[in-house]
Every structure is written in C-alpha cells, then in structure tokens.
Write a protein that holds these residues in place. Structure first.
Motif, PDB file in Angstrom:
ATOM      1  N   GLU A 182      32.098  37.288  48.827  1.00  0.00           N
ATOM      2  CA  GLU A 182      32.211  36.840  47.528  1.00  0.00           C
ATOM      3  C   GLU A 182      33.273  35.859  47.472  1.00  0.00           C
ATOM      4  OE1 GLU A 182      32.443  38.928  42.929  1.00  0.00           O
ATOM      5  OE2 GLU A 182      32.631  39.891  44.787  1.00  0.00           O
ATOM      6  N   PHE A 183      34.259  36.297  48.048  1.00  0.00           N
ATOM      7  CA  PHE A 183      35.509  35.396  47.895  1.00  0.00           C
ATOM      8  C   PHE A 183      35.279  33.736  48.722  1.00  0.00           C
ATOM      9  CE2 PHE A 183      40.115  34.057  49.470  1.00  0.00           C
ATOM     10  CZ  PHE A 183      40.412  33.942  48.319  1.00  0.00           C
ATOM     11  N   GLU A 184      34.814  34.044  49.670  1.00  0.00           N
ATOM     12  CA  GLU A 184      34.044  32.703  50.316  1.00  0.00           C
ATOM     13  C   GLU A 184      33.322  31.531  49.285  1.00  0.00           C
ATOM     14  OE1 GLU A 184      32.813  33.700  54.037  1.00  0.00           O
ATOM     15  OE2 GLU A 184      34.719  34.002  54.976  1.00  0.00           O
ATOM     16  N   SER A 185      32.539  32.462  48.734  1.00  0.00           N
ATOM     17  CA  SER A 185      31.596  31.585  47.733  1.00  0.00           C
ATOM     18  C   SER A 185      32.593  31.240  46.471  1.00  0.00           C
ATOM     19  CB  SER A 185      30.679  32.795  47.431  1.00  0.00           C
ATOM     20  OG  SER A 185      29.826  32.177  46.392  1.00  0.00           O
ATOM     21  N   ALA A 238      42.688  22.442  43.676  1.00  0.00           N
ATOM     22  CA  ALA A 238      42.169  23.495  43.986  1.00  0.00           C
ATOM     23  C   ALA A 238      43.488  24.631  44.470  1.00  0.00           C
ATOM     24  CB  ALA A 238      41.135  23.558  44.878  1.00  0.00           C
ATOM     25  N   TRP A 239      44.044  24.016  45.453  1.00  0.00           N
ATOM     26  CA  TRP A 239      45.146  24.661  45.697  1.00  0.00           C
ATOM     27  C   TRP A 239      46.185  25.184  44.872  1.00  0.00           C
ATOM     28  CZ3 TRP A 239      46.279  27.635  49.654  1.00  0.00           C
ATOM     29  CH2 TRP A 239      47.695  28.040  50.031  1.00  0.00           C
ATOM     30  N   HIS A 240      46.689  24.395  44.160  1.00  0.00           N
ATOM     31  CA  HIS A 240      47.432  24.779  43.020  1.00  0.00           C
ATOM     32  C   HIS A 240      46.770  25.904  42.018  1.00  0.00           C
ATOM     33  CE1 HIS A 240      50.639  24.506  39.651  1.00  0.00           C
ATOM     34  NE2 HIS A 240      49.489  24.357  38.731  1.00  0.00           N
ATOM     35  N   ILE A 241      45.513  25.840  41.762  1.00  0.00           N
ATOM     36  CA  ILE A 241      45.080  26.896  40.966  1.00  0.00           C
ATOM     37  C   ILE A 241      44.993  28.196  41.549  1.00  0.00           C
ATOM     38  CG2 ILE A 241      42.692  27.526  39.900  1.00  0.00           C
ATOM     39  CD1 ILE A 241      42.368  24.620  39.096  1.00  0.00           C
ATOM     40  N   ILE A 242      44.442  28.170  42.947  1.00  0.00           N
ATOM     41  CA  ILE A 242      44.273  29.306  43.910  1.00  0.00           C
ATOM     42  C   ILE A 242      45.570  29.903  44.056  1.00  0.00           C
ATOM     43  CG2 ILE A 242      43.695  30.044  46.078  1.00  0.00           C
ATOM     44  CD1 ILE A 242      41.481  27.865  45.954  1.00  0.00           C
ATOM     45  N   GLU A 243      46.680  29.047  44.259  1.00  0.00           N
ATOM     46  CA  GLU A 243      48.061  29.801  44.507  1.00  0.00           C
ATOM     47  C   GLU A 243      48.464  30.441  43.412  1.00  0.00           C
ATOM     48  OE1 GLU A 243      51.732  28.250  46.779  1.00  0.00           O
ATOM     49  OE2 GLU A 243      51.610  27.206  44.955  1.00  0.00           O
ATOM     50  N   ASP A 244      48.396  29.650  42.139  1.00  0.00           N
ATOM     51  CA  ASP A 244      48.928  30.317  40.748  1.00  0.00           C
ATOM     52  C   ASP A 244      48.018  31.837  40.662  1.00  0.00           C
ATOM     53  OD1 ASP A 244      49.457  30.847  38.210  1.00  0.00           O
ATOM     54  OD2 ASP A 244      48.340  29.339  37.292  1.00  0.00           O
ATOM     55  N   LYS A 245      46.814  31.901  40.988  1.00  0.00           N
ATOM     56  CA  LYS A 245      45.954  32.947  40.745  1.00  0.00           C
ATOM     57  C   LYS A 245      46.612  33.958  41.801  1.00  0.00           C
ATOM     58  CE  LYS A 245      43.961  31.649  37.100  1.00  0.00           C
ATOM     59  NZ  LYS A 245      44.393  32.146  35.795  1.00  0.00           N
ATOM     60  N   ILE A 246      46.523  33.733  42.795  1.00  0.00           N
ATOM     61  CA  ILE A 246      47.165  34.819  43.796  1.00  0.00           C
ATOM     62  C   ILE A 246      48.457  35.293  43.601  1.00  0.00           C
ATOM     63  CG2 ILE A 246      47.849  34.962  46.186  1.00  0.00           C
ATOM     64  CD1 ILE A 246      45.553  33.149  47.044  1.00  0.00           C
ATOM     65  N   VAL A 247      49.328  34.710  43.315  1.00  0.00           N
ATOM     66  CA  VAL A 247      51.057  35.060  42.769  1.00  0.00           C
ATOM     67  C   VAL A 247      50.789  35.985  41.656  1.00  0.00           C
ATOM     68  CG1 VAL A 247      52.998  34.328  42.388  1.00  0.00           C
ATOM     69  CG2 VAL A 247      51.898  32.998  44.025  1.00  0.00           C
ATOM     70  N   ASN A 248      50.030  35.146  40.540  1.00  0.00           N
ATOM     71  CA  ASN A 248      50.072  36.117  39.391  1.00  0.00           C
ATOM     72  C   ASN A 248      49.373  37.527  39.343  1.00  0.00           C
ATOM     73  OD1 ASN A 248      49.979  36.737  36.640  1.00  0.00           O
ATOM     74  ND2 ASN A 248      49.660  34.518  36.128  1.00  0.00           N
ATOM     75  N   THR A 249      48.210  37.626  40.001  1.00  0.00           N
ATOM     76  CA  THR A 249      47.562  38.816  40.218  1.00  0.00           C
ATOM     77  C   THR A 249      48.202  39.650  41.231  1.00  0.00           C
ATOM     78  OG1 THR A 249      45.249  37.489  40.014  1.00  0.00           O
ATOM     79  CG2 THR A 249      45.254  39.689  40.974  1.00  0.00           C
ATOM     80  N   ALA A 250      48.813  39.102  42.392  1.00  0.00           N
ATOM     81  CA  ALA A 250      49.618  40.021  42.993  1.00  0.00           C
ATOM     82  C   ALA A 250      50.877  40.526  42.271  1.00  0.00           C
ATOM     83  CB  ALA A 250      49.973  39.348  44.372  1.00  0.00           C
ATOM     84  N   PHE A 251      51.479  40.117  41.641  1.00  0.00           N
ATOM     85  CA  PHE A 251      52.674  40.296  40.776  1.00  0.00           C
ATOM     86  C   PHE A 251      52.176  41.477  40.027  1.00  0.00           C
ATOM     87  CE2 PHE A 251      56.524  39.228  37.996  1.00  0.00           C
ATOM     88  CZ  PHE A 251      57.418  39.838  38.871  1.00  0.00           C
ATOM     89  N   SER A 252      51.396  41.121  39.274  1.00  0.00           N
ATOM     90  CA  SER A 252      50.870  42.285  38.277  1.00  0.00           C
ATOM     91  C   SER A 252      50.428  43.372  38.943  1.00  0.00           C
ATOM     92  CB  SER A 252      49.678  41.643  37.315  1.00  0.00           C
ATOM     93  OG  SER A 252      48.592  41.302  37.887  1.00  0.00           O
ATOM     94  N   SER A 253      49.572  43.320  39.932  1.00  0.00           N
ATOM     95  CA  SER A 253      49.137  44.490  40.801  1.00  0.00           C
ATOM     96  C   SER A 253      50.323  45.266  41.503  1.00  0.00           C
ATOM     97  CB  SER A 253      48.381  44.002  41.843  1.00  0.00           C
ATOM     98  OG  SER A 253      47.135  43.108  41.472  1.00  0.00           O
ATOM     99  N   CYS A 254      51.340  44.606  41.617  1.00  0.00           N
ATOM    100  CA  CYS A 254      52.641  45.346  41.926  1.00  0.00           C
ATOM    101  C   CYS A 254      53.464  45.812  41.001  1.00  0.00           C
ATOM    102  CB  CYS A 254      53.142  44.608  43.138  1.00  0.00           C
ATOM    103  SG  CYS A 254      52.339  44.414  44.468  1.00  0.00           S
ATOM    104  N   LEU A 269      33.142  46.785  45.729  1.00  0.00           N
ATOM    105  CA  LEU A 269      32.323  46.223  46.917  1.00  0.00           C
ATOM    106  C   LEU A 269      32.798  46.586  48.223  1.00  0.00           C
ATOM    107  CD1 LEU A 269      31.687  42.682  45.278  1.00  0.00           C
ATOM    108  CD2 LEU A 269      30.119  44.758  45.353  1.00  0.00           C
ATOM    109  N   PRO A 270      31.938  46.948  49.238  1.00  0.00           N
ATOM    110  CA  PRO A 270      32.407  46.812  50.503  1.00  0.00           C
ATOM    111  C   PRO A 270      33.478  45.919  50.980  1.00  0.00           C
ATOM    112  CG  PRO A 270      30.084  47.346  50.501  1.00  0.00           C
ATOM    113  CD  PRO A 270      30.409  46.648  49.066  1.00  0.00           C
ATOM    114  N   ASP A 271      34.349  45.969  51.836  1.00  0.00           N
ATOM    115  CA  ASP A 271      35.253  44.909  52.400  1.00  0.00           C
ATOM    116  C   ASP A 271      34.417  43.645  52.682  1.00  0.00           C
ATOM    117  OD1 ASP A 271      37.279  46.672  51.850  1.00  0.00           O
ATOM    118  OD2 ASP A 271      37.718  47.239  53.802  1.00  0.00           O
TER     119      ASP A 271
END
Length: 358
Positions: free
Chosen positions: A289-292, A305-321, A281-283
């Motif tokens: 989509e992220f806001e939705s 919500a914050w705990h779940i979002i933070e978990d996913k951000i950290v997990n996905t960023a770590f695997s992406s790197c 998708l374009p930026d």
C-alpha cells in the motif's frame, strides 16, 4: 479553565465546575500538531481585539474551548463568558432567554429578568451552532448587534450592552445563506474573522497527546495505574477516522481503561464504529500500500515529492513517539542532531514563547 504545557504542547480544558458536560462537547484540546499550532497562533493574534469571530468545525472538535481561550486572552477576561447552544433554544422562549423580559410580559413572568445578553455585558458571548437560529430570531439578533442595545420582551426602554460575539458552527454558513436558511447581513456582521478547527483525522499529531492526557486524567479518577498502549493499539488510534472527534476519542480511552483492567491497552480494548472501524493490515500489505501511495505522490507532486514525504515522515514519527526526540531519533535510525535539524526545518520544535504558561 485550565491551561498548561506538557511535553512542549499546550493543553486547554473546560473548567471543572461540577456541571455535567454534554456528550458532544470536547473537554480538552491539544496543540501538538503543526496545524493546531497554526490555529493557536491565530487565536493569540485576534484575541486582544473586539472583532466578532466565527469558529467553524465538526461536532466534538473543541469550538467552545477555542472561544474560551479567545476570551481569556482578551481584555474582557475578568468579565463574564457565557456559552449558548442556539440549537437547543425553544423558539417560543428564545427571545426572552436572550433579551430578557419585564414583569407581566406573559403568563408566568412574575418578575423582571435580565436576558443572556445583559448578563454577558462587558464580557464575551459564545453563540454555538448559530446556524440553527430561526430566521425570526436572526432578524432580532442582527438588530441587537447593530444597535448594541436590547429591549426586553414586554419592555420599551433600550438597554445598552457591550458584548463581544463569538459564533460556533458545524455547517457552512455561506451555503446556508445560499439556501436562504441564514441571513446574509447577519453573516457579514458575524464574519469579521473565521477560525477553522480541523477534524481530528486531519491533525493526527494531536491524537496520541490527547490519548496520553485522557489516560492520565481517567487513571487519576479511577485511582489506578496509568497503563501502556501496545503498538497495534497505537497504530489503530492513529489510523481511525474519528467521526466524533475529541469527544469520541475520550470515550474510547475511558472504555479501554475500564476493560483492560489497568494492564496494557491493546487493539481488543478499543471500540470503533462498525462503519468506519480501523483495520490493521498485515506487514506485506502495508508495504504494498505504501509503494502504491508513493507512486501516486510522485505523479501528483513531481519535483516536490521528497519534501512532502520527508515532512510527513518526520511529523508522524514525532507525534507517534509522544514528541520525544530521543525515541523518535531511535525509531527513524537517525542521530539526535540530524533529527533536531529536521524538526526545526518543519517547524516542529517549540518556540521559546510557547513554553510560557498562559
């Protein structure tokens, strides 16, 4: 079978014995994602016992690899490990294949032959796609498991066996029981422990480490330099649904390496099925989509919500790197100490005992 650690995650591969691997079989499985590490812990917990195990998972997720790891972690590791695809057995020959036959039992039986159960005596037998066994064979298999002995076709003398049974299935055996396609008594006999292997789309932390593994493997085979992967291609690999799981990913990386000519692998070098292809998708659309998605998460997980979002951000960023802490901290704009605290909070740092070679 080769097992080793690389970048703090464990890799298990099929033995390279020169035998061609069937197209639907996974040749490697990696335990980088949180869910995969939980599975590995389960494997190491139940492996030393002699309990029967059902390994559930879609085709191409690595069920046989898990079965082999259970065998190697048990006291049967120096005994035979045999894998049988029950779906490939011809019904008229299956009994003689599994239980053996005596000379003269049928036309062409010129000499006595031990079956698969006898050959696996003292070791482990992996019955892949056990749900495909005909009901007539299910009855005979149940009797063998109950009596711990086999009778060869054309014979009368029971032969004692000591075999640990591991079963693989891509179907829900409970549903098969309800539909009278699988015997309830056999299900309970096999169902001492159940291990669920999630599809690749539900353990995204394994995707990029697998990509790196297959790139290294095929670069060596093709005697070429290991290429880099563009951000677009990396995002597409992470966002694709992988209906064929690890085996499809391996084929995709092999193809990309060939068509890229050893240069950077980009989006056009990847091959996705038309039905479930990955769209980039374009930026602006990504932000919308992220806001939705955030609004839906706030409604669904009020107070968490914050705990779940933070978990996913950290997990996905770590695997992406590629599980590299320095690169992850830089991408997220955090200090390494802050990142390490987050990785520790979400159990993404390896335990000391995970750094031991199996």
């Amino acid at each position: 079978m080769k097992t080793f650690l690389d970048n703090d995650y464990k890799v298990i591969t099929l033995p390279d014995n020169g035998v061609p691997v069937k197209p639907i079989r996974a040749k490697a499985i990696i335990f980088s994602d949180q869910n995969s590490r939980k599975l590995l812990n389960q494997v190491e917990t139940i492996a030393p016992s002699s309990a029967s195990v059902i390994i559930q998972g879609e085709s191409g997720t690595g069920k046989e690899l898990i079965a082999r790891e259970i065998h190697l972690k048990s006291d049967r590791k120096n005994k035979p490990f045999l894998a049988v695809n029950c779906g490939a057995l011809v019904e008229t020959l299956a009994e003689s294949e599994l239980f053996g036959y005596e000379a003269g039992a049928f036309t062409g039986a010129n000499k006595t032959r031990a079956g698969i159960f006898e050959t696996a005596d003292g070791g482990t037998l992996f019955l892949d796609e056990v749900g495909e066994l005909p009901l007539t064979l299910q009855v005979k298999l149940l009797r063998v498991l109950q009596e711990k002995e086999v009778v060869r076709v054309g014979g009368r003398k029971p032969i004692p066996i000591n075999v640990r049974i591991l079963s693989g299935t891509h179907v829900d055996l409970r549903k098969a029981v309800a539909e009278n396609k699988f015997r309830l008594d056999l299900y309970y006999r096999l169902n001492v422990v159940v291990l669920n292997i999630l599809p690749l789309r539900e353990r995204k932390g394994d995707i990029l480490p697998l990509v790196d593994f297959f790139l290294s493997s095929y670069s060596q085979k093709l005697i070429t330099t290991k290429p880099n992967i563009s951000d677009r291609a990396r995002n597409a690999l992470l966002n694709y649904s992988w209906p064929g799981n690890i085996r499809e990913l391996e084929n995709n990386i092999h193809y990309a390496l060939l068509v890229s000519g050893g240069k950077t692998i980009d989006l056009e070098h990847l091959r996705f099925s038309e039905e479930t292809g990955s769209a980039v998708l374009p930026d602006n659309d990504l932000i919308q989509e992220f806001e939705s998605i955030l609004k839906r998460l706030f409604q669904e997980y009020d107070g968490e919500a914050w705990h779940i979002i933070e978990d996913k951000i950290v997990n996905t960023a770590f695997s992406s790197c590629w599980n590299n802490q320095v690169k992850t901290a830089k991408m997220l704009g955090l200090s390494r100490n802050v990142l390490r605290n987050l990785l520790s909070r979400y159990n993404l740092l390896p335990n000391k005992n995970e750094n031991e070679i199996a």
